[in-house]
Design a protein around this motif. Structure first.
Motif, PDB file in Angstrom:
ATOM      1  N   VAL A  70     -16.186 -49.493  70.281  1.00  0.00           N
ATOM      2  CA  VAL A  70     -15.091 -48.518  70.393  1.00  0.00           C
ATOM      3  C   VAL A  70     -14.000 -49.074  71.301  1.00  0.00           C
ATOM      4  N   PHE A  71     -14.411 -49.718  72.392  1.00  0.00           N
ATOM      5  CA  PHE A  71     -13.428 -50.308  73.303  1.00  0.00           C
ATOM      6  C   PHE A  71     -12.601 -51.378  72.599  1.00  0.00           C
ATOM      7  N   ALA A  72     -13.231 -52.186  71.763  1.00  0.00           N
ATOM      8  CA  ALA A  72     -12.487 -53.194  70.998  1.00  0.00           C
ATOM      9  C   ALA A  72     -11.480 -52.538  70.071  1.00  0.00           C
ATOM     10  N   GLU A  73     -11.840 -51.409  69.474  1.00  0.00           N
ATOM     11  CA  GLU A  73     -10.892 -50.659  68.641  1.00  0.00           C
ATOM     12  C   GLU A  73      -9.715 -50.168  69.478  1.00  0.00           C
ATOM     13  N   ILE A  74      -9.996 -49.754  70.702  1.00  0.00           N
ATOM     14  CA  ILE A  74      -8.940 -49.295  71.612  1.00  0.00           C
ATOM     15  C   ILE A  74      -7.983 -50.440  71.938  1.00  0.00           C
ATOM     16  N   VAL A  75      -8.542 -51.606  72.267  1.00  0.00           N
ATOM     17  CA  VAL A  75      -7.716 -52.776  72.584  1.00  0.00           C
ATOM     18  C   VAL A  75      -6.862 -53.159  71.373  1.00  0.00           C
ATOM     19  N   ASP A  76      -7.461 -53.098  70.195  1.00  0.00           N
ATOM     20  CA  ASP A  76      -6.726 -53.437  68.976  1.00  0.00           C
ATOM     21  C   ASP A  76      -5.555 -52.484  68.766  1.00  0.00           C
ATOM     22  N   GLU A  77      -5.801 -51.194  68.927  1.00  0.00           N
ATOM     23  CA  GLU A  77      -4.726 -50.205  68.753  1.00  0.00           C
ATOM     24  C   GLU A  77      -3.645 -50.369  69.818  1.00  0.00           C
ATOM     25  N   ALA A  78      -4.034 -50.817  70.990  1.00  0.00           N
ATOM     26  CA  ALA A  78      -3.052 -51.005  72.067  1.00  0.00           C
ATOM     27  C   ALA A  78      -2.127 -52.192  71.813  1.00  0.00           C
ATOM     28  N   GLY A  79      -2.452 -53.033  70.821  1.00  0.00           N
ATOM     29  CA  GLY A  79      -1.541 -54.104  70.423  1.00  0.00           C
ATOM     30  C   GLY A  79      -1.614 -55.363  71.251  1.00  0.00           C
ATOM     31  N   LEU A  80      -2.775 -55.638  71.827  1.00  0.00           N
ATOM     32  CA  LEU A  80      -2.928 -56.888  72.579  1.00  0.00           C
ATOM     33  C   LEU A  80      -2.751 -58.080  71.631  1.00  0.00           C
ATOM     34  N   PRO A  81      -2.100 -59.151  72.059  1.00  0.00           N
ATOM     35  CA  PRO A  81      -1.931 -60.320  71.173  1.00  0.00           C
ATOM     36  C   PRO A  81      -3.276 -60.869  70.690  1.00  0.00           C
ATOM     37  N   LYS A  82      -3.263 -61.449  69.509  1.00  0.00           N
ATOM     38  CA  LYS A  82      -4.487 -61.972  68.913  1.00  0.00           C
ATOM     39  C   LYS A  82      -5.133 -63.022  69.816  1.00  0.00           C
ATOM     40  N   GLY A  83      -6.442 -62.924  69.926  1.00  0.00           N
ATOM     41  CA  GLY A  83      -7.207 -63.918  70.670  1.00  0.00           C
ATOM     42  C   GLY A  83      -7.345 -63.655  72.147  1.00  0.00           C
ATOM     43  N   VAL A  84      -6.563 -62.737  72.691  1.00  0.00           N
ATOM     44  CA  VAL A  84      -6.635 -62.465  74.128  1.00  0.00           C
ATOM     45  C   VAL A  84      -7.964 -61.783  74.485  1.00  0.00           C
ATOM     46  N   PHE A  85      -8.408 -60.870  73.619  1.00  0.00           N
ATOM     47  CA  PHE A  85      -9.681 -60.193  73.805  1.00  0.00           C
ATOM     48  C   PHE A  85     -10.525 -60.369  72.547  1.00  0.00           C
ATOM     49  N   ASN A  86     -11.779 -60.770  72.737  1.00  0.00           N
ATOM     50  CA  ASN A  86     -12.692 -60.971  71.617  1.00  0.00           C
ATOM     51  C   ASN A  86     -14.046 -60.374  71.968  1.00  0.00           C
ATOM     52  N   LEU A  87     -14.781 -59.924  70.947  1.00  0.00           N
ATOM     53  CA  LEU A  87     -16.106 -59.348  71.152  1.00  0.00           C
ATOM     54  C   LEU A  87     -17.090 -59.939  70.153  1.00  0.00           C
ATOM     55  N   VAL A  88     -18.199 -60.459  70.671  1.00  0.00           N
ATOM     56  CA  VAL A  88     -19.293 -60.958  69.843  1.00  0.00           C
ATOM     57  C   VAL A  88     -20.581 -60.337  70.354  1.00  0.00           C
ATOM     58  N   ASN A  89     -21.276 -59.594  69.492  1.00  0.00           N
ATOM     59  CA  ASN A  89     -22.572 -59.045  69.881  1.00  0.00           C
ATOM     60  C   ASN A  89     -23.628 -60.139  69.850  1.00  0.00           C
ATOM     61  N   GLY A  90     -24.650 -59.971  70.691  1.00  0.00           N
ATOM     62  CA  GLY A  90     -25.724 -60.946  70.728  1.00  0.00           C
ATOM     63  C   GLY A  90     -26.652 -60.669  71.883  1.00  0.00           C
TER      64      GLY A  90
END
Length: 480
Positions: free
Chosen positions: A185-205
């Motif tokens: 959900v937080f990644a969706e929030i960051v995406d909607e906030a318009g952060l430039p590509k690659g600045v924030f990334n999420l990988v589950n593991g």
């Protein structure tokens, strides 16, 4: 069941390189609520490559631009609070009201505090009046790997992601695979906030997979980890070959020193704090040290608080506590409660097994032991469940000795009406934090410990500096 197999890499939701499904279990029902994928090295490499490519441009953005992005994240975060609360309740068992009012609110609190601290942050500062042309510059570290736990998901995600972004770093987040839904959900929030590509990334593991891959990756300049001391040691060793910066916030076994002159609510406050979040907090005051004159009354009060603490599903409102996060955690807590009984501690509330009337879910009975010795297993090991150990003491010096007789050093607590004594004891306690008479630490205070609790400093100005490197510059032209 929710399908959450995708990762957030380079500004897009992408499929994993290789299928490796894992069910997310709702601890209230023991039923799967979602399915995620555990990342492969190819996924980690892709996320790190995206962060590395984004770093030059992001690190050169103005502080005001980075601040605007974080302010937008806060705006969207507050709007998505109900979604975030639902995710936390279903992934790790925080009850509805606690999830929204405390778990989600912790993220709001930290983002707001970082915004306030950042507005006055000086990236270039004079060394001092004695050296007018010497400056200290604070600069981003680079690509940072962020590994967060399941017990306070948004508390820890915001304590890492937000200062990293404000510092000018780019990042790869690996949340706990047990409780990953809130971070998605937080990644969706960051995406909607318009952060430039690659600045924030999420990988589950998991830790052995993506966690180790980030810790050893040559293009990751820093690892910020919150979790067990055992895992923190493993991460430090894994990161050593690449000489990356490692920041650890680890376990705790906090002592709550209750002097005979403490206010009437001190024991109630301490017991409730121990049981809060079903005991799943690294700063929980799990050892209550009580002066002999007040000991019997304190034991009776703590037992009453335990008996009055409701235990119920996370899916309903109320002030009860929910389940612990997993069957593995439940089993560990049961074994430790039994160890307390076997080693001769006096059980005055709770005990092993499920609470009365419960036949499924990872619920633990709020438990209180009296007459505990500090060398007992329940006093020396971090239980991470609603289990309180009460230890008597006869003198101030003895209380300090018992409190410090632990590998950990995160948070200690002091209860007394004598201000001089409180101050004196606080200075003698070996911990990163001391809270006295129930007064919370001020906004922007750094969170972190010493010894086996790690030496991270998260939150406020120190939390911003944690994600930067300092540079000393001489010959600075003050007129330029």
């Amino acid at each position: 069941m929710l399908d959450k197999r995708k990762f957030y890499i380079n500004g897009e939701w992408v499929d994993p390189a290789k299928a490796n499904d894992l069910e997310v279990i709702d601890p209230s029902t023991e039923e799967p609520v979602a399915v995620i994928s555990l990342g492969d090295r190819a996924d980690t490499d892709a996320a790190v490559a995206a962060a590395k490519a984004a770093f030059p441009a992001w690190s050169r953005t103005s502080p005001s631009e980075r601040l605007a992005h974080v302010e937008k994240i806060l705006e969207v975060y507050q709007r998505r609070a109900p979604d975030m609360a639902w995710a936390i309740s279903h992934e790790m068992g925080a009850p509805q009201d606690m999830s929204l009012g405390d778990q989600v609110a912790a993220g709001t609190y930290h983002i707001t505090n970082f915004i306030n601290a950042f507005r006055d942050f000086q990236f270039i500062r004079p060394l001092g009046e004695h050296a007018p042309n010497s400056m200290v510059a604070w600069e981003p570290v680079g690509v940072v790997g962020l590994i967060t736990p399941w017990n306070w998901p948004m508390n820890q995600v915001t304590l890492k992601v937000i200062p990293a972004l404000l510092a000018g770093d780019t990042c790869v987040l690996k949340p706990s695979e047990i409780a990953p839904l809130s971070s998605m959900v937080f990644a969706e929030i960051v995406d909607e906030a318009g952060l430039p590509k690659g600045v924030f990334n999420l990988v589950n593991g998991d830790g052995l997979g993506v966690g180790t891959q980030l810790s050893t990756h040559p293009d990751v300049e820093m690892i910020s980890f919150t979790g067990s001391t055992r895992a923190g040691i493993a991460i430090s060793k894994a990161a050593a070959d690449s000489l990356k910066k490692v920041v650890l916030e680890l376990g705790g076994k906090g002592a709550n020193i209750v002097f005979a002159d403490a206010d009437d609510k001190a024991v109630v406050r301490g017991a409730r704090h121990c049981f809060y979040n079903s005991g799943q907090s690294c700063n929980a005051p799990t050892r209550m040290l009580v002066e002999r004159a007040a000991y019997d009354r304190a034991v009776e009060t703590a037992a009453r608080v335990a008996s009055e603490t409701g235990v119920a599903t996370a899916h309903q409102p109320g002030k009860h506590i929910g389940p612990v996060v997993s069957k593995q955690q439940w089993d560990k807590i049961q074994d430790l409660i039994q160890a307390g009984i076997d080693e001769g501690a006096r059980l005055v509330a709770g005990g092993t097994g499920l609470p009365e009337g419960v036949n499924r879910g990872y619920f633990v009975r709020p438990t209180v032991f009296a007459d505990v010795r500090n060398d007992m297993t329940i006093a020396s090991q971090e239980i991470f469940g609603p289990v309180l150990s009460i230890i008597p003491f006869d003198s101030e010096d003895e209380a300090v000795r018992i409190a410090n007789d632990t590998p950990y050093g995160l948070t200690n607590y002091v209860q007394s009406q004598d201000g001089t004594r409180r101050n004196r004891v606080a200075r003698q306690l070996r911990s990163g934090m001391v809270e006295m008479n129930g007064e919370p630490r001020g906004a922007g205070s750094a969170f972190g410990g010493v010894k086996a609790s790690g030496r991270a400093r998260e939150g406020g100005v120190m939390g911003l500096e944690e994600f930067m490197d300092s540079k000393a510059i001489s010959g600075w032209d003050r007129k330029a």
